[in-house]
Motif scaffolding. Structure first.
Motif, short mmCIF file in Angstrom:
data_model
loop_
_atom_site.label_atom_id
_atom_site.label_comp_id
_atom_site.label_asym_id
_atom_site.label_seq_id
_atom_site.Cartn_x
_atom_site.Cartn_y
_atom_site.Cartn_z
N THR A 73 12.54 -19.31 23.27
CA THR A 73 11.53 -18.59 24.05
C THR A 73 10.68 -19.52 24.91
O THR A 73 9.73 -19.06 25.52
N GLN A 76 10.58 -18.43 28.58
CA GLN A 76 9.87 -17.15 28.66
C GLN A 76 8.37 -17.35 28.49
O GLN A 76 7.57 -16.79 29.24
N ASP A 77 7.99 -18.15 27.52
CA ASP A 77 6.56 -18.38 27.27
C ASP A 77 5.88 -19.12 28.42
O ASP A 77 4.68 -18.99 28.61
N THR A 81 2.88 -13.40 33.09
CA THR A 81 3.17 -12.10 32.47
C THR A 81 4.26 -11.33 33.22
O THR A 81 5.18 -10.80 32.61
N GLN A 84 7.58 -12.91 32.62
CA GLN A 84 8.05 -12.64 31.26
C GLN A 84 8.69 -11.25 31.18
O GLN A 84 9.75 -11.09 30.58
N ARG A 88 12.53 -10.46 30.30
CA ARG A 88 12.86 -9.58 29.18
C ARG A 88 13.72 -8.41 29.63
O ARG A 88 14.64 -7.99 28.93
N GLY A 154 4.10 -9.88 24.27
CA GLY A 154 3.46 -11.01 24.93
C GLY A 154 2.37 -10.60 25.90
O GLY A 154 1.68 -11.45 26.41
#
Length: 164
Positions: A73, A76-77, A81, A84, A88, A154
């Motif tokens: 991840t 992604q992290d 936002t 992300q 996803r 998240g």
């Protein structure tokens, strides 16, 4: 819907427990018989092998739901936002596509093995290979049930309220 989802997860888990219990009882009986009487069940190893195959495929959806499959991840992290969520969404599309492809491949392979029989039990191998399409179909259902939560994961509370 949440009630149906909980029932589905509970049923999936109960089936896993029953198959594992059956496998453990058969193998325990076989080991005890081998050491106490010198005889063993000729089909016990085959049942254990095929039970393990079914357990793997039936349990993979529950493992997916719990995040037990390998995941990296870091990328992604590191994204904002919006990035992300986009990543996803891409991951969900790829997973749904792959799982659907594997159901199709599994059904094809299962049908090709319809004439072959297992050595000890003489069960059509079609039923052993059915674990693959059934398992991937279950993974599709599990993924569909967790996809909305995964896609929103998240996000801050304020972001979720703004996206409403």
């Amino acid at each position: 819907m949440a009630r149906i989802e909980r029932a589905f997860v509970a049923l999936n888990g109960a089936i896993l427990v029953l198959v594992l219990m059956g496998m453990a009882l058969i193998l325990g009986w076989n080991v005890a018989g081998r050491y106490l009487t010198g005889n063993s069940l000729t089909w016990a190893d085959e049942v254990a092998r095929y039970s393990m195959i079914w357990l793997t495929f039936l349990g993979s959806g529950l493992a997916l739901r719990e995040g037990a499959h390998a995941a990296i991840t870091n990328a992604q992290d590191a994204l904002p936002t919006g990035g992300q969520r986009a990543l996803r969404a891409l991951i969900l599309v790829v997973l749904f596509s792959f799982f659907a492809f594997m159901v199709w491949v599994g059904v094809d392979y299962m049908n090709r093995m319809a004439v072959q029989r297992s050595a000890a039990l003489r069960v059509p191998m079609k039923w052993i290979y059915a674990a693959m399409p059934v398992g991937f179909a279950l993974m599709i259902v599990h993924l569909a049930l967790i996809a909305p939560r995964y896609w929103r994961a998240g996000l801050q509370q304020s972001d979720e309220a703004a996206l409403g």
